[in-house]
Design a protein around this motif. Sequence first.
Motif, mmCIF file in Angstrom:
data_model
loop_
_atom_site.group_PDB
_atom_site.id
_atom_site.type_symbol
_atom_site.label_atom_id
_atom_site.label_comp_id
_atom_site.label_asym_id
_atom_site.label_seq_id
_atom_site.Cartn_x
_atom_site.Cartn_y
_atom_site.Cartn_z
ATOM 1 N N ALA A 148 56.467 20.492 67.352
ATOM 2 C CA ALA A 148 56.109 20.057 65.997
ATOM 3 C C ALA A 148 54.590 20.098 65.861
ATOM 4 C CB ALA A 148 56.626 18.645 65.733
ATOM 5 N N LEU A 149 54.090 20.915 64.948
ATOM 6 C CA LEU A 149 52.641 21.060 64.790
ATOM 7 C C LEU A 149 52.038 20.002 63.886
ATOM 8 C CD1 LEU A 149 52.222 24.944 64.549
ATOM 9 C CD2 LEU A 149 52.051 23.452 66.550
ATOM 10 N N ARG A 150 52.885 19.271 63.165
ATOM 11 C CA ARG A 150 52.414 18.169 62.326
ATOM 12 C C ARG A 150 53.113 16.878 62.735
ATOM 13 N NH1 ARG A 150 52.235 20.072 55.986
ATOM 14 N NH2 ARG A 150 50.727 21.776 56.200
ATOM 15 N N PRO A 151 52.391 15.764 62.729
ATOM 16 C CA PRO A 151 53.049 14.476 62.997
ATOM 17 C C PRO A 151 54.057 14.168 61.895
ATOM 18 C CG PRO A 151 50.639 14.298 63.131
ATOM 19 C CD PRO A 151 50.939 15.620 62.517
ATOM 20 N N MET A 202 41.513 26.458 52.106
ATOM 21 C CA MET A 202 42.419 26.020 53.176
ATOM 22 C C MET A 202 41.957 24.660 53.708
ATOM 23 S SD MET A 202 43.378 27.911 56.792
ATOM 24 C CE MET A 202 44.071 29.312 55.916
ATOM 25 N N ARG A 203 42.883 23.730 53.825
ATOM 26 C CA ARG A 203 42.515 22.398 54.282
ATOM 27 C C ARG A 203 42.183 22.404 55.771
ATOM 28 N NH1 ARG A 203 46.106 19.533 57.230
ATOM 29 N NH2 ARG A 203 48.214 20.357 57.458
ATOM 30 N N GLU A 204 41.388 21.432 56.186
ATOM 31 C CA GLU A 204 41.054 21.304 57.599
ATOM 32 C C GLU A 204 42.192 20.621 58.347
ATOM 33 O OE1 GLU A 204 37.395 19.326 58.237
ATOM 34 O OE2 GLU A 204 36.195 20.775 57.105
ATOM 35 N N LEU A 205 42.399 21.039 59.587
ATOM 36 C CA LEU A 205 43.434 20.425 60.414
ATOM 37 C C LEU A 205 42.987 19.048 60.871
ATOM 38 C CD1 LEU A 205 44.417 23.465 62.677
ATOM 39 C CD2 LEU A 205 45.582 22.646 60.627
ATOM 40 N N THR A 206 43.929 18.133 60.978
ATOM 41 C CA THR A 206 43.634 16.812 61.513
ATOM 42 C C THR A 206 43.504 16.898 63.035
ATOM 43 O OG1 THR A 206 45.955 16.225 61.836
ATOM 44 C CG2 THR A 206 44.999 15.787 59.657
ATOM 45 N N ASP A 207 42.980 15.843 63.642
ATOM 46 C CA ASP A 207 42.856 15.815 65.104
ATOM 47 C C ASP A 207 44.220 15.984 65.764
ATOM 48 O OD1 ASP A 207 40.151 15.463 64.867
ATOM 49 O OD2 ASP A 207 40.191 13.293 65.193
ATOM 50 N N GLN A 208 45.234 15.316 65.212
ATOM 51 C CA GLN A 208 46.584 15.413 65.779
ATOM 52 C C GLN A 208 47.117 16.839 65.696
ATOM 53 O OE1 GLN A 208 49.498 13.990 67.086
ATOM 54 N NE2 GLN A 208 48.072 12.551 68.007
ATOM 55 N N GLU A 209 46.868 17.503 64.585
ATOM 56 C CA GLU A 209 47.350 18.873 64.421
ATOM 57 C C GLU A 209 46.652 19.824 65.384
ATOM 58 O OE1 GLU A 209 48.668 18.824 59.710
ATOM 59 O OE2 GLU A 209 46.595 19.222 60.242
ATOM 60 N N ILE A 210 45.368 19.590 65.628
ATOM 61 C CA ILE A 210 44.630 20.417 66.587
ATOM 62 C C ILE A 210 45.186 20.215 67.995
ATOM 63 C CG2 ILE A 210 42.385 20.755 67.700
ATOM 64 C CD1 ILE A 210 41.098 20.039 64.986
ATOM 65 N N ILE A 211 45.398 18.954 68.374
ATOM 66 C CA ILE A 211 45.922 18.649 69.709
ATOM 67 C C ILE A 211 47.295 19.280 69.897
ATOM 68 C CG2 ILE A 211 46.811 16.775 71.161
ATOM 69 C CD1 ILE A 211 44.570 15.009 69.965
ATOM 70 N N ARG A 212 48.140 19.213 68.881
ATOM 71 C CA ARG A 212 49.484 19.775 68.982
ATOM 72 C C ARG A 212 49.444 21.295 69.121
ATOM 73 N NH1 ARG A 212 53.944 16.407 66.623
ATOM 74 N NH2 ARG A 212 53.182 14.271 66.650
ATOM 75 N N ARG A 213 48.499 21.940 68.473
ATOM 76 C CA ARG A 213 48.370 23.390 68.616
ATOM 77 C C ARG A 213 47.899 23.778 70.010
ATOM 78 N NH1 ARG A 213 48.638 22.343 63.532
ATOM 79 N NH2 ARG A 213 49.143 23.943 61.981
#
Length: 202
Positions: free
Chosen positions: A138-141, A1-12
């Motif tokens: 939106a969980l991804r940019p 499983m890939r690691e989440l980006t900083d943006q994806e973490i913030i959005r979650r």
Amino acid sequence: MRELTDQEIIRRVKAEKIRSLGMDPFGHVFNRTAFAKDIKEKYKDVDHDEFENITDEYTVAGRIMFIRKMGKASFFTIQDKTDKIQIYISINDIGEDAYTLFKSADIGDIVGVKGRVMKTMTGEITIKCLEYTHLVKALRPLPEKFHGLTDIEERYRRRYTLMGFILSGYEWLVRGWWFGLLWREKKNSQSPNGPWELSSYS
């Protein structure tokens, strides 16, 4: 499983904050009364000063494509299936709680707006927000307009993210469907099931 980006973490984190407010961060029923293109077409020839006597209100919904946050008042742009339209939002018009919710919004989120039509000094048709509704987080940019998805197959596999960058949403769906037919026909021309073995990209 890939690691989440900083943006994806913030959005979650923001999605959980919305949930803590008693709202579903991923959508509910919302009824619009108009589309962006129709509003802009109706008022494009109306002079700025004439809007002082216009009190027409509309309910619109779309994906946030641009945000300019400026303290207690901000501008953002949403896009529906027809066009983009600018929104003016102020804490004085919608209240502190709703404005705090808006400040957690990101580009890519889907929101609903009820408000009064106006025109800025630069001549842009705008909706003055009187009610703000969060619809989908939106969980991804979104991919960058020119540097995001460069692989052709990947573009069509993730065409839901490309709505509005180059074509309207409906155009993307229609062209994507035809592209899928042609791509699978070519790719599976030697398939034991023949050239019309089709599957949709998801």
